[in-house]
Design a protein around this motif. Structure first.
Motif, mmCIF file in Angstrom:
data_model
loop_
_atom_site.group_PDB
_atom_site.id
_atom_site.type_symbol
_atom_site.label_atom_id
_atom_site.label_comp_id
_atom_site.label_asym_id
_atom_site.label_seq_id
_atom_site.Cartn_x
_atom_site.Cartn_y
_atom_site.Cartn_z
ATOM 1 N N ALA A 140 0.901 -1.233 0.304
ATOM 2 C CA ALA A 140 0.014 0.016 0.099
ATOM 3 C C ALA A 140 0.841 1.128 0.046
ATOM 4 O O ALA A 140 2.027 1.179 0.428
ATOM 5 C CB ALA A 140 -0.993 0.139 1.228
ATOM 6 N N LEU A 141 0.243 2.080 -0.754
ATOM 7 C CA LEU A 141 1.005 3.485 -0.708
ATOM 8 C C LEU A 141 0.114 4.769 0.099
ATOM 9 O O LEU A 141 -0.944 4.839 -0.639
ATOM 10 C CB LEU A 141 1.184 3.999 -2.204
ATOM 11 N N ASP A 142 0.772 5.505 0.899
ATOM 12 C CA ASP A 142 0.114 6.701 1.288
ATOM 13 C C ASP A 142 -0.177 7.884 0.399
ATOM 14 O O ASP A 142 0.629 8.285 -0.069
ATOM 15 C CB ASP A 142 0.876 6.870 2.622
ATOM 16 N N PRO A 143 -1.474 8.290 0.212
ATOM 17 C CA PRO A 143 -1.792 9.383 -0.731
ATOM 18 C C PRO A 143 -0.781 10.487 -0.366
ATOM 19 O O PRO A 143 -0.381 11.158 -1.512
ATOM 20 C CB PRO A 143 -3.431 9.669 -0.724
ATOM 21 N N ALA A 144 -0.733 10.824 0.610
ATOM 22 C CA ALA A 144 0.082 12.111 0.867
ATOM 23 C C ALA A 144 1.509 11.919 0.619
ATOM 24 O O ALA A 144 2.036 13.018 -0.096
ATOM 25 C CB ALA A 144 -0.031 12.456 2.304
ATOM 26 N N SER A 145 1.902 10.743 0.500
ATOM 27 C CA SER A 145 3.485 10.596 0.301
ATOM 28 C C SER A 145 3.670 10.640 -1.204
ATOM 29 O O SER A 145 4.572 11.143 -1.683
ATOM 30 C CB SER A 145 3.898 8.996 0.816
ATOM 31 N N LEU A 146 2.848 10.210 -2.020
ATOM 32 C CA LEU A 146 2.667 10.195 -3.550
ATOM 33 C C LEU A 146 2.506 11.758 -3.827
ATOM 34 O O LEU A 146 3.386 12.230 -4.915
ATOM 35 C CB LEU A 146 1.560 9.676 -4.124
ATOM 36 N N VAL A 147 1.786 12.815 -3.179
ATOM 37 C CA VAL A 147 1.686 14.189 -3.374
ATOM 38 C C VAL A 147 3.119 14.811 -3.234
ATOM 39 O O VAL A 147 3.764 15.243 -3.943
ATOM 40 C CB VAL A 147 0.666 14.420 -2.475
ATOM 41 N N GLY A 148 3.644 14.106 -2.109
ATOM 42 C CA GLY A 148 5.091 14.757 -1.873
ATOM 43 C C GLY A 148 6.060 14.365 -3.094
ATOM 44 O O GLY A 148 7.018 15.242 -3.228
ATOM 45 N N ARG A 149 5.900 13.260 -3.215
ATOM 46 C CA ARG A 149 6.781 12.735 -4.422
ATOM 47 C C ARG A 149 6.577 13.322 -5.846
ATOM 48 O O ARG A 149 7.721 13.919 -6.500
ATOM 49 C CB ARG A 149 6.789 11.292 -4.498
ATOM 50 N N LEU A 150 5.531 13.645 -5.998
ATOM 51 C CA LEU A 150 5.117 14.352 -7.240
ATOM 52 C C LEU A 150 5.683 15.703 -7.376
ATOM 53 O O LEU A 150 6.206 16.490 -8.183
ATOM 54 C CB LEU A 150 3.662 14.347 -7.747
ATOM 55 N N ARG A 151 5.588 16.337 -6.037
ATOM 56 C CA ARG A 151 6.059 17.618 -5.854
ATOM 57 C C ARG A 151 7.775 17.749 -5.906
ATOM 58 O O ARG A 151 8.191 18.541 -6.564
ATOM 59 C CB ARG A 151 5.854 18.199 -4.438
ATOM 60 N N ALA A 152 8.256 16.646 -5.619
ATOM 61 C CA ALA A 152 9.620 16.495 -5.676
ATOM 62 C C ALA A 152 10.048 16.372 -7.346
ATOM 63 O O ALA A 152 11.223 16.925 -7.727
ATOM 64 C CB ALA A 152 10.189 15.346 -4.896
#
Length: 952
Positions: free
Chosen positions: A629-641
Motif C-alpha cells: 500500500a502507498l499513502d496518498p500524501a506521500s505520493l503528493v510529496g513525491r510528485l512535488r519533488a
C-alpha cells in the motif's frame, strides 16, 4: 609464483619441441599434427589495442572469419597475431558473442565454433581461456565440435593445459552447459590432473555415467585416451579408474538423489545405481561395509523425500546381514524420530526383525517407542503399537515397560490412535502391576474427552472436564501493516540489496522479499539521479560475472531480472535497445509472462529507460507499507519533488502508484495534489476523489464444453470455476496495469494465472494491495493446482492476500479451500494462516468456505484426509469456534446420502471443536448417521458429536 599462477597470467608456450613432448603427462603429439599446430605460436606485428585494425589486417580477417563461421580460417589467422593484437580482437569477439545469444540457426552454430577457437587464441591467459571455453560450451556448442577444442588445446604447454582443465572442472553448478562433461573429463585425463571431488563435479560425473550415449571421438588426433564406456551402468563403472575416489562422494553430495534414481528402467539391475553399486561391492571393487555406513550416515543427514528414497534403495540393494544390522542398532534407532517416513519405516522393520531374533533389549524397545509414538504418521504409530503388543505377548515380564511405552500414544493428535493405545494398555495392565498407574494417570491428561471415562475406569481416577472459564476461541492478533524502511541511503546499500536479490535462486523467487525488491529498484533510480558514477562503481563487483542477453525466459519476469536495471546503470546494454524495449518494439524478458509478471517487466524496463535518459529523484510507486500500500500524501510529496527536479513521471510507475493508494485519502490530500498544477497532479486529485477502481463482481462461470484439450476439460469438470467483471478505473492506466482490471475468465485466458506460474507470487498481492479479490480470481487455477495437481508452493500467496485489503469474497475463500486440501504440508499451513488472519479481521465467511469445501470434496478436487489434517491443525491453535463454523457448513454435504470416505476424521475434529466452543444446535445429517446400527468409527464419531450438539 607457482607454475599454475604463471600459466594463468602469461601467453601459452608451444608444445612442439621433443623436450616438451617428453615431459607431457600423456605423451607427445603425433608428428603429422605438430607442424600444423606449431603455426599457432604467436608472431607478427601488433595492431592498435583499441581496435582490431584496418580492413585486411590479420585482426580484421580473424573477426571476419568468425562472423562467417569459418573455423579453419580462424586457425590459419591466429598464428599471425602477437599477444597485443590478440587482446585487441577481444572486444569485437565479445560483441559477436552477445549477438549470437538467442540465435540457433546452422549459421549461428558454425559461428560459435569459430568464435570459440578465436577466443581461446585471443584470451592468452589460462584463466581467461577457461572462462571463454566454459561460456561457449554453455551457449550450446555441440559435442561434435569438442575435437576442435582439443586440437587447439594440444598446442599449449602442460601447465597451461592443467590450469584450463582444472578451472573448467571447478566451476559452480550453474556454469555448466548441457553435455559438456565428457570434454572436461577428457581434458583432465590427458593432462594427468587429480580427480575433482567437488559437489558439482560429482553430480556431473554421476549423470554422465548414468546414461548410455555416444561420446565424442577425441582419441584419433592427439592422445590415445578413451572415456569409460559400456552397455550398462555397471560396465561403465567397472571401466572407470576414478570410481574408488568418486563413489564414496556420492553419499556426501547434495541433491544427487534424483541421479541415483535413474535410469527409470528397472528391468535390469546392472543398469541402476543401487544394483551396480551392490554388484561392485560384491565383487570387491568397492568396500561394501563402508558403503553401508556411508548410506546410513546419508539417511541420518536427511533431505527431500525423493533424495532419501534413492539412498534407501541403495541400502536395500547392499542387503546388510542381520549381524551387520545388529551392530548398527544405535544408528537405526536414530533414524526413527526425524527421518522421512519411508526411511523411518525401514528402520522400524529392521528393528522389529532384530527383536524377533532376540537382538533388541527392553531399553532399546522403549527408546524406539519414544521416538515413533510422537510422530504424526499413523502407519508408523500403529506399527509401533503392534510391535509393543507382540513383545508383551511374547514375554509377559515386559508388560510394565510396554504399557508405559504405549502411554506416550495417549496424547497423540489422532483419536483413533489414542483408542488403539488405550486398548493395548487394557490388555496388559493387569500383568504390569499397580506401580505403573501414577504414570498412566498423568499420561491420560492428553486423552480426548471421549476416552477420558474409560481411562478413568482403567487407571482409577476421576475425569476432570474443561474449566468453565476456558476460552472458546483463540485467534492471532490482527496483523498491523508494517511501514517500509526509509530509502536506501548510499550506493553501497543499493549494491548490497541488489546482490541479495541476485543471490536468490530462480525457483525461490516466489518467496523473495517484496519490500527489499521495491527499495532496491527505487535505490537504483534514486542514486542514478544523485551520482550515477558512484552507483556504477558500487554495482560493478555485484554484476562482474553476469551477462545480459535477450534469450528470453521460460518463466515469468521475477525479481532477479533487476540485473537489467543494474546493467543499464553500468552502460552494459545499448541505449537504443532499452529505448526500443520501452517503446514496445523489442522484447527483453521474453513473452511467457503472467499478468503480474508483465507489470514487473514493464516497471523494470521503464526504470532502465529513466536511468539512461533522465533519472528522476526516485520512484513514485514504492510502497509505504509492507503490504504494497502507498499513502496518498506521500505520493503528493513525491510528485512535488519531481516538479522541483523538472522530472517527468514514468507512465507505468505512476499507474502502479495509483493502484497502490490507500483509500480514502485524508481530507485536503486531493486539493494538495491539484495545487501542484501539473497534469499528473490533476490526475491524482481526480483519482483520490473518485475512490480508485471499483470492486469487480465475482460469479460462477459456466463449465466449458469445448475449446480446451481433453485433459483441461476433465480438470475443469472437478473444479469450481469463477469469473470476474471489469473493475472500472477512474482514469487511464499504463497497458499492463489496465489489463489487470479487465474481465477475467476461469481457464487462464484473459489474464488468468496458469497453475504452473509460480515465479513471483510474493509480489502479486502488492500490485493490487486493496483489491485482493482480483488477484485471487486470477490465481484460481494456481490455487486449484495445490489440491488436484499436487503443485508445491501454490498456496504461498494466501497469507499475503489475507493481510491485504479489499473484499474477501468467493475467490479468496475458494483459494483458502483449495489450500486446506493441498498436497504439501507447507501449503496447508499457508492456508491455515490465511484462515486465521481472515477470522481475526472479521473477514471470514465460515458458511461460504464450508459450502465450497463440501462441493470440492464431492467433485474430487479435495481429499478428506488432507482436509481433516488441516482443520485439525487449525483447531489446535485455539480457533475451535472458527473451525466449527466451517465444519457446520461442510458436514451436511458430506453426510447426505452415502457418507464420503474419511468423514469419520472430520467428525472427530468437529466433535472436539463443538465441545470446546460450546456449540449447540443439532445437525440432522449428523443425527441420521448416529442413529445407524453398528459400531463403526463413523457411527461412533457421529454419536459423540450429536451428544455434544444436543437433541434435535
Amino acid at each position: 609464483m607457482s607454475t599454475t599462477d604463471a600459466a594463468a597470467q602469461t601467453a601459452p608456450a608451444p608444445a612442439s619441441s621433443p623436450a616438451s613432448r617428453s615431459e607431457h603427462p600423456a605423451g607427445g603429439l603425433r608428428s603429422r599434427m605438430a607442424g600444423a599446430l606449431a603455426r599457432m605460436v604467436p608472431r607478427g606485428t601488433a595492431t592498435a589495442p583499441e581496435d582490431a585494425g584496418p580492413v585486411g589486417t590479420p585482426g580484421m580477417r580473424l573477426v571476419a572469419a568468425v562472423r562467417e563461421g569459418r573455423a579453419d580460417e580462424v586457425l590459419d589467422v591466429l598464428p599471425e597475431l602477437d599477444p597485443a593484437a590478440r587482446r585487441a580482437c577481444l572486444p569485437r569477439l565479445k560483441e559477436i558473442r552477445k549477438e549470437l545469444r538467442g540465435e540457433w540457426s546452422d549459421d549461428a552454430r558454425r559461428q560459435r565454433v569459430a568464435l570459440l577457437l578465436a577466443g581461446m587464441g585471443c584470451n592468452t591467459g589460462a584463466v581467461a581461456a577457461a572462462q571463454w571455453i566454459g561460456s561457449a560450451v554453455r551457449d550450446g556448442l555441440a559435442e561434435s565440435d569438442f575435437t576442435a577444442i582439443v586440437r587447439v588445446f594440444a598446442a599449449y604447454d602442460p601447465a597451461w593445459q592443467q590450469t584450463v582443465a582444472q578451472r573448467l572442472a571447478g566451476r559452480r553448478e550453474s556454469a555448466w552447459g548441457w553435455g559438456e562433461y565428457p570434454l572436461v573429463e577428457y581434458l583432465l585425463r590427458i593432462t594427468g590432473s587429480p580427480v575433482p571431488t567437488s559437489d558439482p563435479w560429482v553430480a556431473r560425473w554421476a549423470q554422465d555415467r548414468t546414461w548410455k550415449r555416444l561420446r565424442p571421438d577425441l582419441t584419433g588426433e592427439t592422445w590415445q585416451i578413451a572415456l569409460p564406456s559400456g552397455a550398462t551402468l555397471l560396465e561403465r563403472l567397472r571401466a572407470d579408474s576414478w570410481l574408488p575416489v568418486l563413489a564414496p562422494r556420492l553419499f556426501e553430495t547434495a541433491d544427487i538423489g534424483s541421479v541415483l534414481d535413474s535410469p527409470w528402467r528397472r528391468d535390469h539391475a546392472d543398469d541402476t545405481w543401487p544394483g551396480a553399486l551392490a554388484r561392485l561391492a560384491e565383487e570387491g571393487v568397492l568396500d561394501r561395509v563402508d558403503l553401508v555406513d556411508r548410506c546410513l550416515a546419508r539417511l541420518l543427514r536427511g533431505g527431500r523425500p525423493g533424495e532419501m528414497r534413492s539412498f534407501l534403495n541403495v541400502l536395500e540393494a547392499l542387503a546388510p546381514t542381520p549381524e551387520e544390522q545388529a551392530d548398527r542398532v544405535p544408528t537405526y534407532l536414530r533414524l526413527l524420530p526425524d527421518a522421512h517416513s519411508t526411511v523411518a519405516g525401514h528402520a522400524q522393520q529392521v528393528l522389529v526383525a532384530l527383536d524377533d531374533a532376540g537382538r533388541i533389549d527392553a531399553e532399546q524397545l522403549a527408546e524406539a517407542s519414544r521416538a515413533v509414538l510422537f510422530r504424526s504418521e499413523k502407519k508408523l504409530v500403529r506399527a509401533q503399537l503392534s510391535w509393543l503388543d507382540r513383545a508383551a505377548r511374547r514375554d509377559p515380564g515386559q508388560a510394565a515397560a510396554v504399557v508405559l511405552a504405549a502411554a506416550d500414544a495417549l496424547g497423540h493428535e489422532d483419536t483413533a490412535i489414542q483408542e488403539r493405545a488405550l486398548n493395548l494398555i487394557a490388555r496388559h495392565i493387569r500383568g504390569a502391576g499397580e506401580g505403573v498407574l501414577p504414570e498412566l494417570r498423568a499420561a491420560a491428561e492428553g486423552l480426548d474427552h471421549r476416552h477420558q471415562a474409560r481411562a478413568a475406569e482403567l487407571f482409577g481416577f476421576t475425569p476432570v472436564g474443561p474449566p468453565a472459564d476456558e476460552p472458546g476461541e483463540l485467534l492471532p492478533p490482527v496483523p498491523v501493516p508494517q511501514p517500509l524502511a526509509p530509502p536506501l541511503a548510499t550506493p553501497e546499500e543499493v549494491a548490497e540489496e541488489v546482490a541479495a536479490i541476485l543471490a536468490t535462486r530462480a525457483d525461490l523467487a516466489a518467496r523473495a522479499d517484496m519490500p527489499a525488491f521495491e527499495r532496491a529498484l527505487d535505490g537504483l533510480v534514486r542514486h542514478a539521479h544523485r551520482d550515477r558514477p558512484a552507483l556504477a562503481a558500487a554495482l560493478e563487483p555485484v554484476v562482474v560475472d553476469r551477462d545480459w542477453h535477450d534469450r528470453g525466459h521460460w518463466w515469468s519476469c521475477n525479481p532477479s531480472d533487476i540485473v537489467f536495471v543494474a546493467m543499464a546503470v553500468l552502460d552494459r546494454i545499448p541505449v537504443s535497445h532499452i529505448r526500443h524495449a520501452h517503446l514496445g518494439r523489442a522484447s527483453v524478458f521474453g513473452a511467457r509472462h503472467t499478468a503480474f509478471g508483465a507489470v514487473m517487466a514493464a516497471r523494470l524496463i521503464e526504470a532502465a529507460w529513466q536511468i539512461v535518459d533522465t533519472p528522476p529523484p526516485g520512484l513514485l510507486a514504492t510502497p509505504t507499507v509492507a503490504t504494497g500500500a502507498l499513502d496518498p500524501a506521500s505520493l503528493v510529496g513525491r510528485l512535488r519533488a519531481y516538479e522541483d527536479a523538472g522530472a517527468t513521471p514514468g507512465e507505468v510507475d505512476f499507474s502502479q502508484a495509483l493502484l497502490r493508494l490507500t483509500p480514502p485519502a485524508r481530507p485536503g490530500t486531493a486539493d494538495a495534489a491539484e495545487a501542484l498544477g501539473s497534469a499528473h497532479g490533476r490526475r491524482l486529485a481526480h483519482w483520490l476523489r473518485s475512490g480508485g477502481p471499483a470492486h469487480p463482481r465475482v460469479t460462477r462461470a459456466p463449465r466449458p464444453e469445448s475449446g480446451q484439450s481433453a485433459w483441461e476439460l476433465r480438470l475443469s469438470a472437478r473444479r469450481i470455476l469463477l469469473e470476474a467483471s471489469e473493475a472500472a478505473a477512474p482514469g487511464p492506466l499504463a497497458p499492463p496495469l489496465a489489463a489487470l482490471l479487465r474481465p477475467t475468465g476461469p481457464l487462464g485466458g484473459q489474464g488468468g494465472i496458469d497453475q504452473w506460474s509460480q515465479d513471483t507470487t510474493a509480489h502479486w498481492s502488492a500490485v493490487l494491495p486493496h483489491h485482493r479479490e482480483i488477484v485471487a480470481v486470477r490465481c484460481q487455477r494456481r490455487f486449484a493446482a495445490a489440491a488436484d495437481q499436487d503443485e508445491r508452493g501454490a498456496a504461498g500467496l494466501l497469507p499475503r492476500l489475507a493481510e491485504a485489503d479489499g473484499t474477501a469474497g468467493e475467490a479468496l475463500h475458494l483459494g483458502v479451500a483449495y489450500g486446506l486440501g493441498a498436497r504439501f504440508p507447507e501449503d496447508r499451513a499457508a492456508a491455515i494462516d490465511a484462515l486465521l488472519v481472515l477470522a481475526a479481521r472479521g473477514d471470514l465467511d465460515g458458511a461460504l468456505l464450508g459450502g465450497q469445501l463440501a462441493e470440492l470434496v464431492s467433485l474430487g478436487a479435495v481429499k478428506t484426509n488432507r482436509l481433516s489434517a488441516a482443520l485439525g491443525d487449525a483447531a489446535r491453535t485455539g480457533a475451535q469456534g472458527t473451525v466449527w463454523s466451517v465444519l457446520a457448513a461442510l458436514l451436511p454435504g458430506l453426510l447426505t446420502g452415502e457418507p464420503v470416505r474419511g468423514a469419520a476424521d472430520l467428525l472427530a475434529v468437529a466433535g472436539d471443536c463443538a465441545r470446546r466452543s460450546r456449540a449447540r444446535g443439532a445437525l440432522s445429517q449428523v443425527s441420521a448417521v448416529a442413529a445407524r446400527g453398528g459400531s463403526s468409527r463413523l457411527v461412533k464419531e457421529a454419536r459423540l458429536l450429536r451428544d455434544v450438539l444436543g437433541a434435535d
